[in-house]
Design a protein around this motif. Structure first.
Motif, mmCIF file in Angstrom:
data_model
loop_
_atom_site.group_PDB
_atom_site.id
_atom_site.type_symbol
_atom_site.label_atom_id
_atom_site.label_comp_id
_atom_site.label_asym_id
_atom_site.label_seq_id
_atom_site.Cartn_x
_atom_site.Cartn_y
_atom_site.Cartn_z
ATOM 1 N N THR A 59 0.845 -1.194 0.000
ATOM 2 C CA THR A 59 0.000 0.000 0.000
ATOM 3 C C THR A 59 0.876 1.240 0.000
ATOM 4 N N MET A 60 0.435 2.210 -0.754
ATOM 5 C CA MET A 60 1.184 3.458 -0.855
ATOM 6 C C MET A 60 0.546 4.457 0.106
ATOM 7 N N SER A 61 1.417 5.244 0.763
ATOM 8 C CA SER A 61 0.847 6.186 1.711
ATOM 9 C C SER A 61 1.321 7.616 1.484
ATOM 10 N N ASP A 62 2.460 7.954 1.992
ATOM 11 C CA ASP A 62 2.867 9.355 2.055
ATOM 12 C C ASP A 62 3.649 9.862 0.850
ATOM 13 N N TRP A 63 3.892 9.031 -0.129
ATOM 14 C CA TRP A 63 4.731 9.476 -1.238
ATOM 15 C C TRP A 63 3.965 10.304 -2.268
ATOM 16 N N LEU A 64 2.660 10.408 -2.129
ATOM 17 C CA LEU A 64 1.853 11.090 -3.139
ATOM 18 C C LEU A 64 2.268 12.542 -3.375
ATOM 19 N N GLU A 65 2.762 13.208 -2.346
ATOM 20 C CA GLU A 65 3.159 14.602 -2.564
ATOM 21 C C GLU A 65 4.381 14.711 -3.484
ATOM 22 N N ASN A 66 5.136 13.642 -3.632
ATOM 23 C CA ASN A 66 6.304 13.642 -4.510
ATOM 24 C C ASN A 66 6.092 12.832 -5.786
ATOM 25 N N SER A 67 4.907 12.317 -5.995
ATOM 26 C CA SER A 67 4.695 11.398 -7.110
ATOM 27 C C SER A 67 4.852 12.070 -8.469
ATOM 28 N N ASP A 68 4.455 13.334 -8.602
ATOM 29 C CA ASP A 68 4.601 14.003 -9.896
ATOM 30 C C ASP A 68 6.072 14.067 -10.307
ATOM 31 N N LYS A 69 6.934 14.408 -9.380
ATOM 32 C CA LYS A 69 8.374 14.454 -9.662
ATOM 33 C C LYS A 69 8.888 13.054 -9.994
#
Length: 116
Positions: A59-69
């Motif tokens: 499961t993915m959690s906190d990386w979403l804020e960096n996913s675009d990069k």
């Protein structure tokens, strides 16, 4: 009903594209009789495949804020992979481009490590 593609799905698609590119060049190297080089690429392809599978399973959690990069980074690496493959296919600095290709696959594996 089509659901929008999530950032996680886009990343997995880019990683899978990297894996496909690397697998294709592995096959071409084998056909050219460059078995040692093909084996080195294969090791990285297998490792990348394991990491992609783990990414899909976790499961993915906190990386979403960096996913675009991250998506952009993998996309840019895929462009470099394509360039190396093109050079290898045209017999331009084959060994040098194999080294670069292996390095790019390693970079992608590192990216997966960071987000898993």
């Amino acid at each position: 009903m089509n659901t929008p593609t999530t950032n996680k799905q886009q990343l997995i698609q880019q990683l899978s594209a990297s894996k496909t590119k690397a697998y294709k060049i592995e096959c071409k190297l084998s056909l050219k009789g460059m078995d040692d080089e093909a084996f080195e690429v294969r090791i990285r392809v297998d490792e990348l495949n394991r990491r992609i599978d783990r990414l899909r399973a976790e499961t993915m959690s906190d990386w979403l804020e960096n996913s675009d990069k991250t998506i952009v980074d993998v996309y840019l690496i895929n462009k470099e992979l394509k360039r190396c493959i093109n050079y290898i296919n045209h017999n331009v600095d084959v060994v040098e481009n194999i080294v670069k290709l292996v390095g790019f696959i390693d970079e992608i594996v590192e990216i997966v490590d960071v987000i898993t």
